[in-house]
Scaffold this active site. Structure first.
Site, PDB file in Angstrom:
ATOM      1  N   LYS A  44       0.814  -1.218   0.000  1.00 26.74           N
ATOM      2  CA  LYS A  44       0.000   0.000   0.000  1.00 26.74           C
ATOM      3  C   LYS A  44       0.847   1.268   0.000  1.00 26.74           C
ATOM      4  O   LYS A  44       0.470   2.269  -0.609  1.00 26.74           O
ATOM      5  CB  LYS A  44      -0.960  -0.004   1.190  1.00 26.74           C
ATOM      6  N   LYS A  60      -9.700  -8.835  -8.358  1.00 23.89           N
ATOM      7  CA  LYS A  60     -10.743  -9.076  -7.369  1.00 23.89           C
ATOM      8  C   LYS A  60     -11.909  -8.121  -7.579  1.00 23.89           C
ATOM      9  O   LYS A  60     -11.730  -6.973  -7.969  1.00 23.89           O
ATOM     10  CB  LYS A  60     -10.186  -8.894  -5.951  1.00 23.89           C
ATOM     11  N   LYS A  83     -15.202  -2.557  -4.683  1.00 24.44           N
ATOM     12  CA  LYS A  83     -16.074  -1.379  -4.720  1.00 24.44           C
ATOM     13  C   LYS A  83     -15.331  -0.148  -5.219  1.00 24.44           C
ATOM     14  O   LYS A  83     -15.942   0.867  -5.529  1.00 24.44           O
ATOM     15  CB  LYS A  83     -16.682  -1.123  -3.350  1.00 24.44           C
TER      16      LYS A  83
END
Length: 335
Positions: A115, A198, A201
């Site tokens: 990240k 994947k 959202k």
């Protein structure tokens, strides 16, 4: 048995969240309650501070996620459902554990590396310290078990390492060591537009996912337009190798019907997607219709949602209080 698990309140749940995690929470809730244990499920709004988010967005996401979890079957009368920020003990214990955690441990965390990327100097301290807060989340409640996927195993191992070092350093048995629960047949649901990514959202295309709030027409349309290839379905799972989109749709069907990919292909092997997609859409509509109906009835009732979270937080705080007091005492801190 005490099970603790959390999810970030970052917006609407989708099919991947439900089949991969939330459905297992609901089943676990029932199994643990029958055995006389308890489950604590929390919305990780303190974890969301690792990225900038507008205050209104965070508040809306919290209520939206609460409505979705209740609609999926999380029963606040049998489980403790709350958000972290309403239980200050999470932040307090995180700070106490920062004295035990080591920089080297956190630097090795795979999610930190992924990240933060090359911009580690620009990443927030909250992102770096994320695993210590996760450790506090479970150690605070003397969790016996924590459901974990492959991407969270390392963080639970860190929580155990922190607990062992804290207990050893203080000569106490302040924290129990939580054991992992690997969810049975946790489905890895991929994007409807890219079988190698994947379902998310955050994907800009709403056609890439099936939201739990989608109505029947939306589900039918998304499944119909889901990316596939030109071949028919094989008769056995080995035939799905190198066909990520076909594998994804078969995986979704298998998860939605609680059967194996082999069972699905025994029924549909040799058939094209023109026959398979309508059957898949029908299954998904039947599974999700009760959830979306309950969700739409709940999502705008802010009073009821806030009451659920406030009640859960009071119950969680009562469970957490002895452990937090023991941690302060073990460190020689006066409160």
């Amino acid at each position: 048995m005490r099970v603790v698990s959390g999810i970030q309140p970052t917006g609407n749940l989708h099919l991947g969240n439900y089949l991969g995690a939330i459905r297992n929470w609901v089943r676990m809730q029932d199994d643990v309650a029958r055995g006389g244990g308890e489950c604590l499920f929390f919305l990780a709004d303190l974890h969301s501070l690792s990225d900038h988010m507008a205050a209104d967005t965070r508040r809306d996401g919290l209520r939206t996620m609460t409505a979705a979890l209740v609609a999926c079957g999380i029963d606040s009368s049998r489980s403790i459902l709350f958000n972290q920020a309403r239980v200050p003990a999470h932040a307090e214990l995180c700070w106490l554990l920062n004295g035990t955690a080591r920089m080297g441990w956190l630097n090795r965390m795979t999610q930190w590396k992924d990240k933060a990327g090359k911009n580690r100097e620009g990443a927030s301290v909250a992102l770096f310290d994320y695993p210590v807060l996760q450790a506090a989340d479970v150690l605070l409640y003397q969790a016996s078990h924590v459901p974990v996927g492959e991407d969270q195993k390392q963080h639970l191992e860190l929580a155990r390492d922190i607990a062992v070092k804290f207990n050893t350093d203080t000569g106490t048995e302040t924290f129990a060591l939580p054991e992992p629960i690997i969810p049975p047949a946790a489905a890895r649901i991929m994007s409807l537009r890219d079988g190698q990514a994947k379902m998310s959202k955050s994907d800009p295309s709403d056609m890439s996912r099936i939201n739990l709030a989608d109505d029947a027409d939306a589900i039918l349309g998304k499944v119909k337009k889901a990316k596939t290839d030109a071949d028919v379905l094989p008769g056995e799972p080995a035939g799905l190798a190198g066909r990520p989109e076909a594998l994804n749709l078969v995986t979704i069907y298998a998860a939605a019907t609680d059967c194996s990919a082999a069972d699905v292909l025994a029924e549909f092997g040799g058939k094209g997607f023109g026959a398979f997609k309508p059957a898949l859409a029908e299954r998904l509509v039947a599974m999700l219709a009760p959830i979306s109906e309950r969700y739409r009835a709940l999502k705008d009732d802010h009073t009821a949602l806030d009451r659920i979270l406030a009640d859960g937080a009071a119950r969680a705080a009562a469970v957490a209080a002895p452990t937090l007091a023991a941690a302060y005492a073990a460190l020689g801190l006066q409160r």
